[in-house]
Design an enzyme around this catalytic site. Structure first.
Site, PDB file in Angstrom:
ATOM      1  N   GLU A  18      14.567   6.263   0.773  1.00 31.40           N
ATOM      2  CA  GLU A  18      14.765   4.943  -0.010  1.00 31.40           C
ATOM      3  C   GLU A  18      15.796   5.069  -1.046  1.00 31.40           C
ATOM      4  O   GLU A  18      15.798   3.828  -1.754  1.00 31.40           O
ATOM      5  CB  GLU A  18      13.353   4.624  -0.448  1.00 31.40           C
ATOM      6  CG  GLU A  18      12.467   4.445   0.802  1.00 31.40           C
ATOM      7  CD  GLU A  18      10.959   4.416   0.660  1.00 31.40           C
ATOM      8  OE1 GLU A  18      10.756   3.015   0.167  1.00 31.40           O
ATOM      9  OE2 GLU A  18      10.065   5.100   0.431  1.00 31.40           O
ATOM     10  N   SER A 144       8.421   2.019   3.130  1.00 33.77           N
ATOM     11  CA  SER A 144       9.427   1.134   3.813  1.00 33.77           C
ATOM     12  C   SER A 144       9.414   1.360   4.966  1.00 33.77           C
ATOM     13  O   SER A 144      10.696   1.175   5.667  1.00 33.77           O
ATOM     14  CB  SER A 144      11.048   1.565   2.898  1.00 33.77           C
ATOM     15  OG  SER A 144      10.756   1.000   1.656  1.00 33.77           O
ATOM     16  N   TYR A 214      15.649  -4.748   4.632  1.00 37.85           N
ATOM     17  CA  TYR A 214      16.454  -4.805   3.623  1.00 37.85           C
ATOM     18  C   TYR A 214      18.019  -5.192   4.113  1.00 37.85           C
ATOM     19  O   TYR A 214      18.769  -5.103   3.281  1.00 37.85           O
ATOM     20  CB  TYR A 214      16.715  -3.323   2.969  1.00 37.85           C
ATOM     21  CG  TYR A 214      15.411  -2.916   2.468  1.00 37.85           C
ATOM     22  CD1 TYR A 214      14.924  -3.156   1.288  1.00 37.85           C
ATOM     23  CD2 TYR A 214      14.696  -1.589   3.098  1.00 37.85           C
ATOM     24  CE1 TYR A 214      13.669  -2.931   0.722  1.00 37.85           C
ATOM     25  CE2 TYR A 214      13.624  -1.358   2.610  1.00 37.85           C
ATOM     26  CZ  TYR A 214      13.037  -1.770   1.112  1.00 37.85           C
ATOM     27  OH  TYR A 214      11.610  -1.517   0.585  1.00 37.85           O
ATOM     28  N   ARG A 253       1.719  -3.793  -4.156  1.00 36.41           N
ATOM     29  CA  ARG A 253       1.783  -4.728  -3.060  1.00 36.41           C
ATOM     30  C   ARG A 253       0.995  -4.193  -1.864  1.00 36.41           C
ATOM     31  O   ARG A 253       1.174  -2.925  -1.556  1.00 36.41           O
ATOM     32  CB  ARG A 253       3.388  -4.867  -2.879  1.00 36.41           C
ATOM     33  CG  ARG A 253       3.309  -6.039  -1.416  1.00 36.41           C
ATOM     34  CD  ARG A 253       4.950  -6.405  -0.900  1.00 36.41           C
ATOM     35  NE  ARG A 253       4.897  -5.363   0.037  1.00 36.41           N
ATOM     36  CZ  ARG A 253       5.963  -4.079   0.035  1.00 36.41           C
ATOM     37  NH1 ARG A 253       6.708  -4.241  -0.838  1.00 36.41           N
ATOM     38  NH2 ARG A 253       5.910  -3.333   0.829  1.00 36.41           N
ATOM     39  N   ASP A 255       0.012  -4.323   2.073  1.00 33.69           N
ATOM     40  CA  ASP A 255       0.404  -4.935   3.513  1.00 33.69           C
ATOM     41  C   ASP A 255      -0.708  -5.216   4.279  1.00 33.69           C
ATOM     42  O   ASP A 255      -1.648  -4.125   4.391  1.00 33.69           O
ATOM     43  CB  ASP A 255       1.436  -4.062   4.031  1.00 33.69           C
ATOM     44  CG  ASP A 255       2.636  -3.864   2.847  1.00 33.69           C
ATOM     45  OD1 ASP A 255       3.109  -4.891   2.132  1.00 33.69           O
ATOM     46  OD2 ASP A 255       3.334  -3.103   2.987  1.00 33.69           O
ATOM     47  N   GLU A 271      -1.397  -0.352   3.929  1.00 28.57           N
ATOM     48  CA  GLU A 271      -1.288   0.253   2.510  1.00 28.57           C
ATOM     49  C   GLU A 271      -1.056  -0.492   1.385  1.00 28.57           C
ATOM     50  O   GLU A 271      -0.886  -1.736   1.638  1.00 28.57           O
ATOM     51  CB  GLU A 271       0.096   1.142   3.170  1.00 28.57           C
ATOM     52  CG  GLU A 271       1.335   0.227   3.165  1.00 28.57           C
ATOM     53  CD  GLU A 271       2.597   1.517   3.384  1.00 28.57           C
ATOM     54  OE1 GLU A 271       2.344   2.634   2.969  1.00 28.57           O
ATOM     55  OE2 GLU A 271       3.436   0.674   4.050  1.00 28.57           O
ATOM     56  N   ASN A 273       1.419  -0.250  -1.757  1.00 32.63           N
ATOM     57  CA  ASN A 273       2.866   0.205  -2.302  1.00 32.63           C
ATOM     58  C   ASN A 273       2.741   0.231  -3.956  1.00 32.63           C
ATOM     59  O   ASN A 273       2.512  -0.951  -4.357  1.00 32.63           O
ATOM     60  CB  ASN A 273       3.889  -0.448  -1.838  1.00 32.63           C
ATOM     61  CG  ASN A 273       5.111  -0.157  -2.263  1.00 32.63           C
ATOM     62  OD1 ASN A 273       5.310   0.376  -3.281  1.00 32.63           O
ATOM     63  ND2 ASN A 273       6.076  -0.220  -1.438  1.00 32.63           N
ATOM     64  N   GLY A 277       9.607  -2.789  -4.349  1.00 33.42           N
ATOM     65  CA  GLY A 277      11.199  -2.968  -4.528  1.00 33.42           C
ATOM     66  C   GLY A 277      11.186  -4.145  -5.310  1.00 33.42           C
ATOM     67  O   GLY A 277      10.447  -5.106  -5.579  1.00 33.42           O
TER      68      GLY A 277
END
Length: 313
Positions: A18, A144, A214, A253, A255, A271, A273, A277
Site C-alpha cells: 500500500e 486495501s 484507488y 473505518r 467495512d 474488518e 481499518n 486512507g
C-alpha cells in the site's frame, strides 16, 4: 477548530503493498497542515525511520502509513519506546485489528456479526476446497483488499485451485477462507467517538478490489447510502462498537457486506481499518465532508485526539 501551531512529522510511504496509497495520504495531510500554518516534516519511512524521527523531534507524528509495518503495531511500539505522541491506534489495537482472525476473536464474543471461516495453508488449496463454493480467500493481515480472491463454481481458478493459477495462494503461506456473502458493500467511518455516515460502494468491475478503491472512476460512492434506516443505524452502531472494543484512536473505518434479501440478518462486519486512507478518493474525508467537516479540520481533529491522550491501547 483552533489548534496551536505545531511541528508535525508526517510518516508515509514504507514498503508495504500500500506504499503508493500511503504516499498520497501523507502528501494530502502534509499540505493541509502547512496551509493551517503548522511546520511539517515529511518522512518517507525507511529502515532509518527511528533516526529520522529522533532528528526531527516533532511535537506529534501523523501516522499516514498503510499496511505493515506501519499499521501492525511495529512502528507504534517503536514510537512508544521513543516517547513520541502519534495519531491513530496504539500497539495492541494495531496488532489485533490488522489480523482478521484476531479481530474476529475480539469482536464476535461481543455480538458483532462476522462471517465464519478458518485459516488454511495455501498448499491445501491445491488438493481440496476449504469451504463450499462460492467462498473468499484473503491474506490474514493485509489491507486495501490486497490479495483477495473470490472462488466460484465456474471460476477460472480450477477445481481444485491450480498450483500455477495466479492468486494470493502463490504469495502467502496462509489465507483466511470465508463464505462468500452476496449483496452490497457498505462502510462507516468513526472519528473520535462519533460514527459518521454509511457509504455504499458500487465498483464497476463488480468487486471492490485494490484497483477499484484507488482508481478514479472505477467505483461509485453513494453517500449517504440509499438503504433502510434500520441498516444505517446498525452500521453506525456496529462501527462505533468495533472502534471501542478494539480500542481505536483518532479515526477508523469499518467495512460491511450486506445481503439485502435477508434484512438485518444479512449484515456482516468484514474488518475495521485503524488507519484509513486520506487520499482524494478516500472514504473518511468524503464522509466528513458530507457532515461539514473539511479535510484540514479532519486532520487537525485526529491530531488533537493524539495529543489529548497519553495512554494507548
Amino acid at each position: 477548530m483552533s489548534l496551536e501551531k505545531l511541528h508535525i512529522a508526517v510518516l508515509m510511504g514504507g514498503w508495504s503493498n500500500e506504499r503508493p496509497v500511503s504516499l498520497m495520504s501523507g502528501e494530502g495531510v502534509a499540505a493541509a497542515l502547512e496551509e493551517r500554518g503548522h511546520r511539517v516534516t515529511r518522512i518517507d519511512m525507511g529502515r532509518d525511520v527511528a533516526q529520522k524521527l529522533a532528528d526531527a523531534a516533532p511535537d506529534v507524528v501523523f501516522n499516514a502509513l498503510h499496511g505493515a509495518p506501519g499499521e501492525d503495531g511495529t512502528v507504534q511500539g517503536m514510537m512508544d519506546l521513543m516517547g513520541l505522541a502519534y495519531t491513530h491506534s496504539g500497539l495492541a489495537t494495531s496488532v489485533i485489528a490488522i489480523d482478521k482472525e484476531l479481530t474476529k476473536q475480539a469482536l464476535v464474543p461481543h455480538g458483532v456479526p462476522m462471517p465464519g471461516g478458518r485459516i488454511v495453508a495455501s498448499e491445501e488449496l491445491y488438493e481440496r476446497d476449504p469451504l463450499a463454493r462460492p467462498y473468499v480467500l484473503k491474506p490474514v493481515n493485509e489491507g486495501s483488499s490486497v490479495g483477495v480472491a473470490i472462488v466460484t463454481e465456474g471460476g477460472n481458478y480450477g477445481n481444485p485451485i491450480g498450483r500455477d493459477t495466479r492468486g494470493p495462494w502463490q504469495e502467502f503461506a496462509q489465507l483466511l477462507a470465508e463464505p462468500y456473502i452476496r449483496g452490497r458493500e457498505l462502510t462507516t467511518a468513526v472519528l473520535g467517538d462519533r460514527a459518521l455516515m454509511v457509504t455504499e460502494l458500487k465498483p464497476k468491475s463488480g468487486f471492490y478490489d485494490f484497483d477499484s478503491k484507488y482508481t478514479d472512476g472505477m467505483t461509485e460512492h453513494v453517500c449517504p447510502a440509499e438503504i433502510p434506516e434500520e441498516i444505517t443505524r446498525a452500521c453506525l452502531d456496529l462501527a462505533l462498537l468495533c472502534h471501542r472494543l478494539l480500542g481505536c484512536k483518532g479515526c477508523s473505518r469499518t467495512d460491511f457486506r450486506w445481503d439485502d434479501e435477508r434484512g438485518l440478518d444479512g449484515l456482516f462486519v468484514l474488518e475495521t481499518n485503524t488507519q484509513p486512507g486520506m487520499t482524494p478518493l478516500s472514504l473518511v474525508p468524503e464522509q466528513a465532508r458530507h457532515l461539514g467537516i473539511g479535510y484540514a479540520d479532519l486532520v487537525e481533529a485526529i491530531i488533537e485526539e493524539a495529543l489529548g491522550k497519553d495512554e494507548r491501547a
